[in-house]
Each structure stands twice: as C-alpha cells, then as structure tokens.
Design an enzyme around this catalytic site. Structure first.
Site, PDB file in Angstrom:
ATOM      1  N   PHE A  50       0.919  -1.122  -0.013  1.00  0.00           N
ATOM      2  CA  PHE A  50       0.118  -0.046  -0.113  1.00  0.00           C
ATOM      3  C   PHE A  50       0.879   1.244  -0.053  1.00  0.00           C
ATOM      4  O   PHE A  50       2.245   1.129   0.167  1.00  0.00           O
ATOM      5  CB  PHE A  50      -0.911   0.178   1.372  1.00  0.00           C
ATOM      6  CG  PHE A  50      -2.487  -0.287   0.846  1.00  0.00           C
ATOM      7  CD1 PHE A  50      -2.688  -1.190  -0.104  1.00  0.00           C
ATOM      8  CD2 PHE A  50      -3.295   0.621   1.547  1.00  0.00           C
ATOM      9  CE1 PHE A  50      -3.977  -1.173  -0.427  1.00  0.00           C
ATOM     10  CE2 PHE A  50      -4.643   0.380   1.345  1.00  0.00           C
ATOM     11  CZ  PHE A  50      -5.074  -0.541   0.158  1.00  0.00           C
ATOM     12  N   GLN A  72      -8.239  14.044   4.532  1.00  0.00           N
ATOM     13  CA  GLN A  72      -7.568  13.416   3.575  1.00  0.00           C
ATOM     14  C   GLN A  72      -8.540  13.327   2.266  1.00  0.00           C
ATOM     15  O   GLN A  72      -9.471  12.954   2.459  1.00  0.00           O
ATOM     16  CB  GLN A  72      -7.270  11.852   3.945  1.00  0.00           C
ATOM     17  CG  GLN A  72      -6.843  11.101   2.854  1.00  0.00           C
ATOM     18  CD  GLN A  72      -6.198   9.746   3.527  1.00  0.00           C
ATOM     19  OE1 GLN A  72      -6.906   8.835   3.855  1.00  0.00           O
ATOM     20  NE2 GLN A  72      -4.740   9.646   3.566  1.00  0.00           N
ATOM     21  N   HIS A 121      -8.938  11.286  -1.033  1.00  0.00           N
ATOM     22  CA  HIS A 121      -8.401  10.136  -1.602  1.00  0.00           C
ATOM     23  C   HIS A 121      -8.180  10.266  -2.836  1.00  0.00           C
ATOM     24  O   HIS A 121      -8.857  11.070  -3.628  1.00  0.00           O
ATOM     25  CB  HIS A 121      -9.508   9.137  -1.307  1.00  0.00           C
ATOM     26  CG  HIS A 121      -8.921   7.329  -1.405  1.00  0.00           C
ATOM     27  ND1 HIS A 121      -8.425   7.049  -2.827  1.00  0.00           N
ATOM     28  CD2 HIS A 121      -8.583   6.523  -0.863  1.00  0.00           C
ATOM     29  CE1 HIS A 121      -8.156   5.807  -2.800  1.00  0.00           C
ATOM     30  NE2 HIS A 121      -8.043   5.523  -1.650  1.00  0.00           N
ATOM     31  N   LEU A 123     -15.552   5.592  -3.849  1.00  0.00           N
ATOM     32  CA  LEU A 123     -14.111   5.293  -3.541  1.00  0.00           C
ATOM     33  C   LEU A 123     -13.808   4.314  -4.656  1.00  0.00           C
ATOM     34  O   LEU A 123     -14.378   2.903  -4.833  1.00  0.00           O
ATOM     35  CB  LEU A 123     -14.106   4.433  -2.188  1.00  0.00           C
ATOM     36  CG  LEU A 123     -12.582   4.165  -1.755  1.00  0.00           C
ATOM     37  CD1 LEU A 123     -11.522   5.078  -1.689  1.00  0.00           C
ATOM     38  CD2 LEU A 123     -12.775   3.274  -0.481  1.00  0.00           C
ATOM     39  N   GLU A 131      -7.303   1.967  -3.015  1.00  0.00           N
ATOM     40  CA  GLU A 131      -5.894   2.046  -3.268  1.00  0.00           C
ATOM     41  C   GLU A 131      -5.249   0.786  -3.710  1.00  0.00           C
ATOM     42  O   GLU A 131      -4.291   0.686  -3.996  1.00  0.00           O
ATOM     43  CB  GLU A 131      -5.155   2.651  -1.959  1.00  0.00           C
ATOM     44  CG  GLU A 131      -3.611   2.703  -1.889  1.00  0.00           C
ATOM     45  CD  GLU A 131      -3.376   3.484  -0.661  1.00  0.00           C
ATOM     46  OE1 GLU A 131      -3.786   4.528  -0.515  1.00  0.00           O
ATOM     47  OE2 GLU A 131      -2.025   3.303  -0.433  1.00  0.00           O
ATOM     48  N   ARG A 143      -0.936   9.405   0.067  1.00  0.00           N
ATOM     49  CA  ARG A 143      -2.505   9.964  -0.659  1.00  0.00           C
ATOM     50  C   ARG A 143      -2.278  11.395  -0.882  1.00  0.00           C
ATOM     51  O   ARG A 143      -2.817  11.867  -1.894  1.00  0.00           O
ATOM     52  CB  ARG A 143      -3.463   9.304   0.348  1.00  0.00           C
ATOM     53  CG  ARG A 143      -3.982   7.832   0.108  1.00  0.00           C
ATOM     54  CD  ARG A 143      -4.984   7.532   1.218  1.00  0.00           C
ATOM     55  NE  ARG A 143      -5.269   6.095   0.678  1.00  0.00           N
ATOM     56  CZ  ARG A 143      -6.117   5.407   1.659  1.00  0.00           C
ATOM     57  NH1 ARG A 143      -6.754   6.078   2.732  1.00  0.00           N
ATOM     58  NH2 ARG A 143      -6.286   4.125   1.569  1.00  0.00           N
ATOM     59  N   HIS A 202     -12.211  11.949   2.032  1.00  0.00           N
ATOM     60  CA  HIS A 202     -12.160  10.474   2.257  1.00  0.00           C
ATOM     61  C   HIS A 202     -12.152  10.256   3.884  1.00  0.00           C
ATOM     62  O   HIS A 202     -12.716   9.658   4.588  1.00  0.00           O
ATOM     63  CB  HIS A 202     -10.968   9.773   1.762  1.00  0.00           C
ATOM     64  CG  HIS A 202     -11.066   8.316   2.043  1.00  0.00           C
ATOM     65  ND1 HIS A 202     -12.159   7.562   1.529  1.00  0.00           N
ATOM     66  CD2 HIS A 202      -9.938   7.630   2.125  1.00  0.00           C
ATOM     67  CE1 HIS A 202     -11.592   6.332   2.197  1.00  0.00           C
ATOM     68  NE2 HIS A 202     -10.362   6.425   2.462  1.00  0.00           N
ATOM     69  N   ARG A 204      -3.183  10.229   6.419  1.00  0.00           N
ATOM     70  CA  ARG A 204      -3.345   8.880   7.058  1.00  0.00           C
ATOM     71  C   ARG A 204      -2.892   7.715   5.976  1.00  0.00           C
ATOM     72  O   ARG A 204      -3.059   7.996   4.704  1.00  0.00           O
ATOM     73  CB  ARG A 204      -4.715   8.404   7.419  1.00  0.00           C
ATOM     74  CG  ARG A 204      -4.988   6.792   7.780  1.00  0.00           C
ATOM     75  CD  ARG A 204      -6.291   6.712   8.220  1.00  0.00           C
ATOM     76  NE  ARG A 204      -7.390   6.784   7.186  1.00  0.00           N
ATOM     77  CZ  ARG A 204      -7.561   5.911   6.324  1.00  0.00           C
ATOM     78  NH1 ARG A 204      -6.753   4.907   6.069  1.00  0.00           N
ATOM     79  NH2 ARG A 204      -8.516   6.276   5.293  1.00  0.00           N
TER      80      ARG A 204
END
Lengths: 488, 540
Positions: B118, B230, B232, B246, B249, B280, B344, B378
């Site tokens: 990730f 955040q 995304h 969404l 990721e 991100r 997000h 995050r």
C-alpha cells in the site's frame, strides 16, 4: 458537462400506523444522466415530499441497506439505473413505512458462529471454499422473494448461506446441522429465485442448501422419503417405480423422421418422461418426426441424478454421470436434447459433458417448425424453475406456444412447489405452493396451462382444475387439428 | 417524556462501525452494554465500505519500528507518537482476534494472512479480504455481536450528549419517527466515524456527517487537527451522482498506473521513487494538478489503468471494483477507470490518550472521530487497524469505569425539546443548506487552500448557520440536527485550516511559504474546544 432529464416515477407509499393499504404516488423529478434509483428517491425527498421514507447508507452497493423492488424485481437502489416510468416498491417484507422494511428481526436470526479460543487460521483451500458465501451484503432480497417462506417454516436463503459458511469453517466448533434443519433446510425447492435476485449472485441453493443436505445425509438426517428415492436409483437406475410400459420400452434406438432429415439429436428422456408420463415424450417424438429431426435414444441411459443432488445424496452420483455420458458419447452424439427441465439443468450445470445439451424448446425454435393450427384456447405458461433460472430459457417456449394457441396470457412466475425434493419430502408445503399457482392461473382466465417440465406438469395438475399440458403435446394437437381441417 | 423512556446501562457505545462494534464487544465483558446506531448494525459507517486492507506487522522481515516510521513519515510527523505506538504494536493482536472469531481474510499458500503493498509503506503489510476487507471485518464483528449480550438500539440517532456536572452521563437520541429516547450510562464511547459528507465529493456513506465531532465539541471535549482532511486520490468521476465513490488504493497496490488525458504516466513528476504508491496526499495533489493544468479527461479526472493485469488477477483481487464499474458500463479488464480526488477521511478529531479517554470525564472515543493517530495524512490500511486497536481500548476503558448513580437532568432534556420544536418553525429545507455547504467546502477547504478563501468560507458558514432548518414532520427532525452537526464540523475544519499557517500533509496553504520540512515544523496540533482554540508551538 452534466445533463439532466425529467423522470416520472411511481412510488409505493404506506404508513401502517395510519393507512389501510399501500397506494402509489407519481412524481416527476429532474435526474442527472446516469442517475440511480436512489438519486431519484433523494430528489423526491428533498424537493417534493420530505415524508418519503427509504433506507440507504453506503451508496456503493456494499452495505445492503437500500434494496427495493424496481418494476417488481428486487434491486439495490444505489446501483440500479433509474428509468422513466419505473415503479418503486418495498421488498416483500413487513413495511415500516413506504420503502423502508423491517430487516432487523431477520438479520438477528442469522447464525452466530462459536469459535474455539485457540482457533487457527484456516488453509488457503478452506478460505477459498468459504469466500463465495461471504460476499453477502445481507440486503435480504432473497428472503423477500423466497416462495418456500410464504408457506413453510423457513428462515431464508441467506440464513442457510450463513449456516454453510459456519459448516465450512474449521474454526467453528459447534455442529449446527440439526439447527439448520429446524430453520427449514428441507423446505427449499431449489427454485433459484434467490440467486436471480441476489445482487452478489450468490448461488445459495447449490453452494449452501444442497451442501448442507449432504452433511445432513452423512449424519443420517435425510428425510425418509428422500432415502427411498436414493435407494430406488441405486437399485434400478431410475427415481420412479415402473408401473406401466416405459418410454424406452416403447421406442427403438433410432427414430427416423417422416419429413426429410434436417437434423439429429440424442434424447435424454429422464425418469419422469420414461416411467410416469411417457405419453408426453411420445408426443414430442411425433413433433420431431414431422419436422425432420432424427432422434437417437440410447437405451442404456439412467437417471441424471438430479433428485439426489437436490437432496444431498450425492454418493451414487458419479456412477450415474459416467453411465449417461458414455451412453451418448459412444454413439457419437453431438447434441443431447432434454425435455425435463430438471434433467436439462443438471446436465448443463452439474455435469461436464463432451456434448452440447439443449432443451426441446431450444431445438424446435432453432430448427424452426412447421406452424401448427392455432387451437381455439386461451393458454398461460408456467415457467419451470429449472428451465427459467436453471437454463435461462423463457422466450423459446413462449414463441412455440404463441404458434399453437389463439390466445396467450402471461402470469407472474413462481415455483410450483414440485422441486428440490419438497414434493416427495414435504408434500403439504408442495401442495400449498401448488395452490398459489392455481390462484394465479385462475386470475389469467386461461383454459389450459402449458409448461415443459414433468414435475411441474404433474404437480400443478394436482392443484388446479385446468388441464396442464406439455408444449409438445399442444404442438401435436395443433398438427392434428391442422390435418383435420385439411381433411374437411 | 416518561420515566420508562430512559434506558440505563453501564457502557453506551455510540456508533456501530468497526470501532463501535469492537468497543461494544469488549465493553460487554464488564457490564451491561448498549450500542446505539443511526443505521442497522453492520450496515452503517465506513468500515463496511473499506476495501483495501488492514496494516499489521506479521512477518519477520517487517518490524514495528518500520511501521511506526512509515506512519509518522506519512503523517508528516504530526501524529501523537504514543498513539502510533499503540496502533502499530497492537494491530497484529487485534488482527488475530478477528481471525480467531472467524474472519475470512485471504491467506497465502504457506498459510499466513496475505498482505499487499500500500502507499507510503516500505513493506507489503496490508492484510486483505479481496477488496471487501472492511465488509469482512463488519461481518465478523456482527457475528460476534449477535453472540454477545450487547443490546442494540438500531436506527436511533444521538442528537446530544448528556452531562452530569463536567462529566458525560449518557445521551439523548431520536428514533425513526422522531420520538426522543434518553440513555443513561456510567461511561459513553463515541465511535461515530468520520464526516466528509460535508464535501460535495466524498467517499463517505450517508452516515458520514460528522455527528461525533459536533456532539463532542458541544459537550466540551477538545479536538485536534481538524484541518487535516484526507482527499483520497482515486474517486469515481462518473456518473455525476456517483462521483466521489471510492476506488480502492488496492488498485494501485496491485499494480494500477495513473495516466493523464495525453496518455502520459505522470507520477514521475511528483514522486519518482514511489510513483503511484506514494502517500495519498501526494497522489491526490498530483492528480488535481494534472487536471488543473489542462491534462485531465472530459469528466475532470485522469485514467487509472489495470488492463495490463491478467483478467484473473482483477477478478480475484479486485472483484468489487470490477462489479461496480461493470454496473456503470466500464469493464476494467479492458478499459481504464476515470478517477479524481474525493474527500475521504478526517485525520483530526477528539483528542484522546492511548487509553482512549477524551478531555472530558465519562467520555471515551475511538476510530475516525478521534485525532492524533494519523497526523497530517493517514496511510491506507491504518484506519481499519485503528478501529480495532482503539475500539478495544475504548471498550475496555469504558468497561472499567466506575458504576455511578444515574440521574437525568430534566433541564438538558427540555433544552433538546426546545431545540427540536424550533425546527418545526424553521424556514429552510435541510437539503438546501447542505447543498450550499458541500459546494462551499469543496471550493475553499479542499486540496488547495488560501487564507482568503478560508475566511470567505467562514463567512458563508456563518450565513448558513443563521438559516433555520425546517422539519416538515417529526421524522424530519433528525435531518435538521444533522445539518447543525455538519455546520459545526465544517467550522472546526475551517478554523483549524486558518490556525495552521503552513503546508503539511493533507493541508496545503498555497498562499503561504512553508520554509521547513514537516519534521522541522515549529507547529504541533491545532486544538479547539468551546473554551478556546490555538496551535501548539512545540519548537519555538
């Protein structure tokens, strides 16, 4: 740029606290291009009527909050594209208000697994086996449409899915099979309606219910009547007792057509057409002869095994499969025709065949048939579950029927109750479902009911006063009528 | 209100997502636990929508110090290190809980929980269940809850916390019909999740309206870093009504590449080392920049492409993505996805200790409603771990709270009746307020911010707060309360953004020069409560 267009929709409104019955309201809203049903409901709520009640949450098909019926069929409101003229109704579950139904009591009854304190990670194979049962988003569309629930004590398809998920998981310590039976394991007719309405296309009858019935079988918990059928198949190769001359006893292996040969099929007759209602199969042979299709009937064929698969008694299955495949393969047959919806579905879905399998309605419509005389009748058609959902066949029988009768009327589709071993194992439930069919038949005002499944034919005829006929018998009557008219 | 409308319990858990469910499971061991949720259990919140995964150090080649460092670096060193330590150290044990309870995570051929790479992490430590990881966790927790004595109050929404002196002593809620319910508790756990529904384009479920930030703020709790939102990088851009949805990721984790409308793979200009698997904040700004500079698609996005992967890989690893895009007419096995940033996650929230206590007695908090764990940005996969680690800690702390005599302060309940009554006299349909709010927030509190934009946004929020939300019936009262909560949350985000005069992590002030790398920033947390607000200056 985003484009909008006006949509006019009909929405069911109902407040059980104040209303006697649901009513429909019509709304016109401006919807964005590609809008889903949920966005139309938002527009109604925000701009026209804030009292509209509906449930939603994730907006991306993952939480299962927003299932409704759109034009009669369950769908997730957040994923189903909105269309002009659509009707939006609640699922067939107790309504709290408008489109909001009471899901919580049903969700509460999903089994909770007990796991060992030192439970270990399952193997990859074990995980892969559970995964297909884990996609469920618990929208309860399956429960809302299940015919068995209407007439029997059955928690629902997704509850069986959950039981199987537990049964497959080595971490779960308790043996729940008797619990699953209490919850209605044997009431499912395997009609596949739950699969049809599942947004995740979970194959609950095949992946959960039949597998749980296998576990029940290993524990000696199969219904007594089902055990009798399995023993009969083991001893005779057939699931029905011989009471009269069978179809196979009455026909040669190769039946040449009267008309010039246009094609050739092998015929998989199935136990019901062989031993219980052979006349229907003989009628089919006449139709084939008249239309130039050679029919090859290997006499060493046996039961397809469907009654055993549906009831979880798969121990005889491999021998049957082997014998049936050899019977057709050894004769070099490329296309095997079934006339029994159950056999057809089994050969197509549970076998790995070296030949193509087609229903009789597919064969007749693909070759094209000589038009029969139209009988002076109003007829309706009952979709056999194993033909409609097991094989995806609905247009072909209707095309044939429209050629053969003066008037064809549709009726809503629902399982007649004959499948899944329910007719033999739980005859009261089967009869109750049969009666529901009779109610629909009456509403159509039809003089005859036509279908293409010996189980449906046999079972519906016991529950209605209208004649129930096989499509081939109707076609043959049409030909005879045609000949008679010519003769005059 | 009648006396029998009062529910009494030892622990009240507000929220039924990953953190709330985990807290309730834990708290039940200590005494009567009630979980109240504005949705049905297992269906609300964002955990069930979380696709990609759960970060946990499980392999010998990985290590907790590396996970800590990745998290701090990703968070632009604004994280509370004690919270990060707790997250990283306990994430594996909480994963083991889930596995022991029957969670169906993917496993490797050699029998370990499978992990994928990730963004912003130097080790592939993101555990997953296909691309329905959060759903799998919720299924497991719901199974656990069904077998527990936890009482569920479903589709009931808390509109205010009750106080007994300076401590929180329960809550007032509305049911589906708009009837009031009072709950008294020895300890209350706030696990209400996030709130990016205040933005026009958001990944959040409908429940993500930031109720918990507003409840906590009004009750006197302190919140930190509320400006840290955040975005995304990859949200859907089409169809219009599904914009923001969404796109996990995991798509990039599995090898997906980002390409602009000119067909150029552009991440080398923004982070040549990590490319698509940068953090991100970086990827979101890269995509936004491509679009702003005219290299976007007609729908205002860029392409995210996995067509070089085998169809089998896509079907096995990204089944939800495949299914969702097919519904919208795109087959991701053969066609690229169109994506753009979407609001997000809120990194900011109630200030907590590692024991999940807030700054007011009797109130505990866990999950997205808290601040400090993720700093200024995050890492993907840390939120699901956060729900379990701090969910358990909050449930345990609340469970250990002393038993008290319950008394309901009628004045506080009456104040709520007055608040609700006023909505019947309101003039503005709630959606007219939220529509304007969302657009204004997206415009001026989005990826790129300026002091002028934020000040004008603050003025807009003042105007919107002066509107009187209208309830056309009792069932609509809740929508009015929600609008108020969204306005409180928005104000907290904007105040925080004005307080932080630097660019850091997800917070970018284009009108200010930031002359230091994040690790050398003179600033600490922004903090806000009804008693005051400011920014910590840890390095004067």
């Amino acid at each position: 740029m985003n484009k909008t267009k006006p949509l006019t929709v009909r929405v069911s409104r109902y407040d059980p606290a104040t209303d006697d019955a649901p009513r429909y309201e019509t709304y016109t809203v401006d919807a964005n291009e590609g809008a889903r049903v949920l966005h139309v409901l938002h527009a109604i709520h925000d701009d026209l009527d804030p009292s509209l009640s509906y449930r939603y949450c994730c907006g991306s098909g993952q939480c299962g909050s927003c299932a409704v019926r759109v034009n009669g069929e369950p769908a997730l409101a957040c994923m189903k594209e909105a269309e002009d003229g659509m009707t939006v109704e609640p699922l067939n579950l107790p309504v709290i208000k408008d489109l909001t139904v009471d899901l919580a009591p049903l969700l509460d009854r999903l089994a909770a697994p007990a796991t060992a304190a030192d439970a270990q990670l399952p193997t990859k194979e074990e995980i892969e086996a559970i995964k297909p049962l884990r996609d469920c988003i618990e929208c309860l569309s399956c429960v809302s449409e299940c015919p068995a629930i209407k007439v029997a004590e059955f928690l629902g398809p997704t509850h069986m899915r959950q039981e199987m998920r537990i049964a497959l998981d080595p971490r779960c310590t308790d043996d729940r099979i008797e619990k699953a039976i209490e919850e209605g394991l044997f009431t499912c007719t395997t009609c596949q309606r739950c699969v049809q309405v599942c947004p995740k296309e979970i194959r609950t009858p095949g992946k959960a219910i039949e597998k749980l019935r296998e576990i029940a079988n290993r524990k000696g918990l199969t219904l007594p009547r089902h055990v009798e059928v399995a023993n009969l198949v083991r001893d005779t190769g057939r699931s029905v007792v011989r009471t009269e001359a069978t179809f196979l006893e009455q026909v040669p292996e190769v039946i040449e057509p009267d008309a010039p040969v246009r094609g050739e099929v092998g015929f998989f007759v199935g136990c019901m057409y062989n031993g219980r209602v052979p006349q229907n199969a003989l009628d089919m042979i006449e139709v084939m002869k008249r239309n130039g299709i050679r029919v090859i009937v290997p006499h060493d064929q046996v039961c397809c095994g469907s009654p055993l698969i549906r009831t979880g008694q798969t121990w005889v299955l491999e021998a049957l499969k082997k014998k049936n495949i050899a019977a057709f393969e050894s004769r070099g047959i490329a296309t095997v025709m079934t006339m029994c919806a159950g056999c057809g579905s089994t050969l197509k879905n549970d076998y790995d065949t070296p030949f193509e399998v087609k229903d009789v309605s597919e064969i007749l419509t693909e070759y094209g048939i000589e038009p029969p005389a139209k009988l002076d009748l109003r007829a309706t058609y009952h979709d056999p579950c194993h033909l409609l959902r097991g094989q995806g066949i609905s247009a072909q029988p209707r095309e044939l029927l429209r050629m053969a009768v003066k008037e064809f009327v549709e009726m809503p589709n629902q399982c007649c109750g004959a499948g899944g071993g329910v007719r033999s194992g739980l005859p009261e439930e089967a009869a109750a479902l049969g009666k529901l069919r009779d109610e629909e038949i009456r509403k159509t005002g039809a003089e005859i009911v036509v279908t293409i499944c010996p189980f449906c034919e046999f079972h519906i005829s016991e529950n209605t006063d209208r004649p129930v006929k096989n499509i081939c018998s109707v076609l043959l009557e049409g030909y005879r009528e045609k000949d008679r008219r010519k003769g005059h | 209100m009648h006396a029998d409308d009062v529910v009494r319990c030892h622990v009240l858990v507000i929220g039924s997502g990953g953190a709330g469910a985990r807290a309730a499971v834990e708290a039940a061991a200590y005494g009567e636990t009630v979980m109240i949720s504005k949705t049905l259990i297992g269906k609300g919140g964002c955990t069930t929508m979380a696709e990609g995964g759960y970060n946990a150090v499980l392999r010998e080649l990985d290590g907790c110090p590396m996970h800590v460092e990745d998290t701090l670096r990703g968070g632009a060193f604004l994280n509370d290190t004690a919270l990060v330590d707790a997250l990283v150290t306990e994430a594996p044990a909480r994963m083991a809980d889930l596995v022991r309870w029957g969670a169906v995570f993917d496993v490797t051929d050699d029998g370990q929980v499978a992990q994928r790479p990730f963004g912003g992490q130097r080790f592939p430590r993101t555990c997953y269940a296909g691309d329905r990881t959060g759903h799998e966790m919720m299924m497991t927790l719901a199974e656990r809850l069904r077998a527990s004595p936890v009482e569920h109050l479903q589709e009931m929404t808390v509109i205010e916390l009750l106080r007994d002196g300076d401590r929180v002593s329960g809550a007032v809620a509305l049911d589906r019909r708009g009837e009031m319910v009072v709950i008294c508790a020895d300890a209350t756990v706030l696990a209400t999740g996030g709130g990016t529904q205040v933005y026009d384009i958001s990944t959040n479920s409908a429940a993500g309206t930031g109720d918990g930030y507003a409840l906590g703020y009004r009750a006197g709790a302190e919140l930190v870093d509320m400006e840290m939102v955040q975005f995304h990088p990859t949200g859907a851009v089409y169809p219009y009504d599904a914009r923001g949805r969404l796109i996990t990721e995991a798509v990039r984790g599995e090898g997906g590449i980002l390409v602009n409308a000119a067909g150029e793979r552009f991440m080398h200009r923004y982070d040549p080392d990590r490319m698509e698997l940068s953090t991100r904040d970086v990827v979101a700004r890269a995509i936004a920049t491509e679009v702003l500079e005219g290299r976007g698609t007609v729908h205002g996005g860029v392409y995210l492409d996995v067509t070089h992967l085998s169809p089998e890989t896509i079907e096995e690893r990204l089944p939800i993505m495949l299914e969702q895009f097919l519904q919208f007419g795109v087959d991701i096995r053969t066609q690229p996805m169109e994506v753009a940033p979407t609001a997000h996650h809120l990194m900011g929230g109630l200030r907590i200790t590692p024991e999940a206590t807030t700054t007011i007695p009797g109130l505990f908090a866990c999950g997205e409603v808290t601040g400090g764990v993720h700093g200024a940005n995050r890492l993907g996969g840390n939120a699901l771990a956060d729900t379990q680690v701090f969910g358990k800690r909050a449930g345990e702390s609340a469970g250990r709270a002393p038993v008290r005599a319950h008394s309901v302060d009628i004045a506080q309940v009456d104040a709520q009746y007055d608040r609700l009554d006023a909505f019947f006299e309101g003039t503005a349909p709630p959606s007219t307020i939220t529509d304007r709010l969302k657009l204004a927030m997206w415009r001026d509190a989005g990826i790129f911010r300026t002091g002028a934009g934020l000040r004008s946004l603050a003025a807009t929020l003042t105007e919107l707060s002066a509107e009187k939300p209208k309830a056309s019936g009792p069932a609509n009262l809740l929508e009015c309360c929600t609008v108020e909560n969204m306005l409180v949350l928005s104000s907290l985000i904007v105040s925080g953004a004005l307080l932080r005069r630097e660019s850091r992590g997800a917070h970018v002030r284009t009108d200010l020069e930031t002359a230091w790398p994040p690790e050398a920033s003179p600033f600490g947390h922004t903090y806000q409560s009804i008693r005051g607000k400011g920014i910590e200056g840890v390095r004067p």
